[in-house]
Scaffold this active site. Structure first.
Site, mmCIF file in Angstrom:
data_model
loop_
_atom_site.group_PDB
_atom_site.id
_atom_site.type_symbol
_atom_site.label_atom_id
_atom_site.label_comp_id
_atom_site.label_asym_id
_atom_site.label_seq_id
_atom_site.Cartn_x
_atom_site.Cartn_y
_atom_site.Cartn_z
ATOM 1 N N LYS A 86 39.235 66.867 -43.950
ATOM 2 C CA LYS A 86 40.305 66.172 -43.235
ATOM 3 C C LYS A 86 39.700 65.493 -42.007
ATOM 4 C CE LYS A 86 45.055 67.069 -41.525
ATOM 5 N NZ LYS A 86 46.090 68.106 -41.348
ATOM 6 N N SER A 161 50.691 66.826 -42.958
ATOM 7 C CA SER A 161 49.844 65.712 -42.576
ATOM 8 C C SER A 161 48.581 65.570 -43.419
ATOM 9 C CB SER A 161 49.437 65.850 -41.111
ATOM 10 O OG SER A 161 48.646 67.019 -40.926
ATOM 11 N N SER A 185 50.877 71.609 -42.821
ATOM 12 C CA SER A 185 50.098 70.467 -43.304
ATOM 13 C C SER A 185 49.028 70.761 -44.344
ATOM 14 C CB SER A 185 49.442 69.750 -42.129
ATOM 15 O OG SER A 185 50.427 69.054 -41.423
HETATM 16 N N1 GLN Z 1 54.904 68.156 -40.267
HETATM 17 C C1 GLN Z 1 54.636 68.962 -39.118
HETATM 18 C C2 GLN Z 1 54.497 68.057 -37.913
HETATM 19 O O1 GLN Z 1 54.702 66.910 -38.052
HETATM 20 C C3 GLN Z 1 53.414 69.794 -39.337
HETATM 21 C C4 GLN Z 1 52.151 69.057 -39.176
HETATM 22 C C5 GLN Z 1 50.926 69.900 -39.337
HETATM 23 O O2 GLN Z 1 50.958 71.012 -39.851
HETATM 24 N N2 GLN Z 1 49.827 69.386 -38.827
HETATM 25 O O3 GLN Z 1 54.198 68.462 -36.845
#
Ligand code: GLN
Length: 511
Positions: A86, A161, A185
């Protein structure tokens, strides 16, 4: 080669039936065939899981792995196997962008601990994967470089994400990937791309070199096509690191052993709690149908299935969307136009403040700005008690719900996501609808315990993948692995088991 599990690839590489170079080439060719250009300009004609592919670096690492194996010395269990990273993990030999313009041109001076451990174990980094900018989002549409597409249906999101990491694994572009999970994410993209995603217990995988989003929630973890593969990668990257102040100085739970035991055995004596609050209204009927089937399978494997109630989980989403932006507003203050990447308007006339402001204006996307504003507001003197303080109290109640539930259950289960993959564009103008995608995954981040998502077939209403979430107490990650591996083995022998890699024929033949 691109459809084999990492464990099987490693076996063949170590037996010298195939070389790491050949395996790496096959994956680079697959990326070439289905991913499209890394700037996303292929539009719907590419998965766009990668922001950067380092073919030369990967082939050099593969050659080194082959040499080490040929010399006959001891090598790590995954030596020679490719992996995708990532793009919020620092790498000295590749850019790290966090899918943000503000890091334009920045080269990190050090490798993240997890990256250093991968390299030391002889894995082969292929490149950096797409994400929502600074990991803020649930669909990978907040990337400054265009969205990643779900390999199951290129008109849909791959979750977020970490959509790039999960999509790369689902599309056969990489057998393994690393992600980061702040609110879901890793697990949420895993669920909607039909792959495995694990959020280890907070503090058990070093965050050193993970660009910070919300430091009390962030956790790095593995993405894979099988539970065992995830466990093998987990063991490579996990364990104490003195460079991370929150690193837990305890032995890593025996996750590989647990995955192997789960695949071989039944679940007799395992108490599985179905969380009542994580189903019902707002959940897609097909997701609930697949989940109910999965719970039935757990029962058939000998698990004792009970209903549990975690009433404070209903506060998880609002608490998260105060705590995460608050921490983000502090963490992102470092992007000040002086230390990293982009600098706009530095003409020798403008003040530092003006340059900082112009740079942030140009460098941050809309969602990142929204979070910084919400977080700054929640932490301001007049709002701190009413917003941030309240959220922290809700967080404590959620921890207590988990503690109480784990007194009567070994693991808790729920769907990983309320719906399957939604259409690209469907939720971009509706932040609340977007936030709901992480309804089921956020409680484990707030409490810090272990949780994973394992594929549980497809939804009968749209044919798209559904994930089963298995949550375990802190430092008992092995329990989640055991249950998921037993489930995966039982499921893979059913006639309706979904294929591991969806067909991408249109892309494969156009290139
Ligand atoms: N969707 C969540 C957010 O927007 C989690 C994102 C994540 O786990 N990095 O914060």
């Amino acid at each position: 080669m691109i459809s084999l599990d990492a464990a099987e690839l490693a076996r063949r590489i170590h037996a010298r039936e195939v070389s790491s170079v050949e395996v790496t080439r096959a994956h680079l060719q697959r990326i070439e065939a289905v991913d499209g250009p890394s700037d996303g300009s292929a539009g719907p004609d590419g998965v766009h899981a990668f922001l950067h592919v380092d073919a030369d670096g990967a082939l050099a690492a593969a050659e080194a792995a082959d040499r080490a194996i040929a010399e006959g010395g001891p090598v790590s269990p995954l030596a020679g196997v490719p992996v995708a990273l990532k793009d919020n993990l620092t790498t000295t030999d590749m850019p790290t962008t966090c899918a943000s313009r503000i890091l334009d041109g920045w080269r990190p001076p050090y490798d993240a601990t997890v990256v250093a451990r991968l390299r030391a174990a002889g894995l082969v980094p292929l490149g950096k994967t797409n994400l929502d900018e600074f990991a803020m989002g649930s669909s990978t549409e907040n990337s400054a470089f265009g969205p990643t597409r779900n390999p199951w249906d290129l008109t849909r999101v791959p979750g977020g994400s970490g959509g790039g990491s999960s999509a790369s694994v689902a599309a056969g572009e990489a057998p393994l990937a690393l992600g980061s999970d702040t609110g879901g994410s890793i697990r949420q993209p895993g669920a909607v791309t039909g792959t495995v995603g694990v959020k280890p217990t907070y503090g058990t995988v070093s965050r050193y070199g993970l660009v910070a989003f919300s430091s009390s929630l962030d956790q790095i973890g593995p993405c894979a096509r099988s539970v065992l593969d995830a466990a093998l990668l987990h063991e490579v990257v996990g364990g104490h690191d003195r460079c991370d102040q929150t690193s837990v100085n305890a032995p890593l739970p025996p996750v590989v052993e647990a995955a192997l035991a789960g695949a071989r055995g039944d679940l007799a004596g395992v108490r599985v709690g179905v969380v009542g609050e994580l189903s019902g209204e707002g959940y897609q009927p097909g997701v609930l149908a697949a989940f109910t089937d999965a719970v039935r399978t757990l029962g058939e494997l000998g698990a004792e299935v009970v209903e549990v109630s975690c009433p404070s989980f209903s506060y998880a989403l609002p608490a998260y969307y105060l705590i995460a932006p608050s921490e983000a507003s502090s963490n992102l203050a470092r992007f000040d136009a002086m230390r990293y990447g982009l600098r706009v308007g530095d003409d020798g006339e403008r003040s530092t403040d003006e340059v900082m402001s112009l740079t942030r204006e140009a460098g941050f996307g809309a969602e990142v700005k929204r979070r910084i504003m919400i977080g700054t507001h929640a932490l301001s003197a007049g709002s701190y008690d009413a917003l941030y303080g309240k959220a922290q109290k809700a967080r404590t109640l959620i921890v207590r719900d988990f503690t109480a539930a784990f007194e009567t259950c070994d693991v808790l289960v729920s769907p990983t996501t309320p719906t399957t993959a939604f259409a690209i564009g469907e939720r971009v103008d509706d932040p609340l609808a977007m936030y709901l995608a992480d309804l089921c995954t956020i409680p484990a981040n707030l409490a810090g315990n272990a949780a994973l998502s394992v594929p549980c077939g497809t939804s009968p209403d749209d044919g798209l993948p559904v994930g089963l979430q298995v949550m375990a107490p802190a430092l008992a990650d092995d329990r989640a692995y055991r249950v998921a591996a037993a489930y995966e083995t039982a499921r893979s022998s059913t006639p309706d088991a979904a294929p591991r890699i969806p067909e991408l024929r249109a892309l494969e033949t156009t290139r």
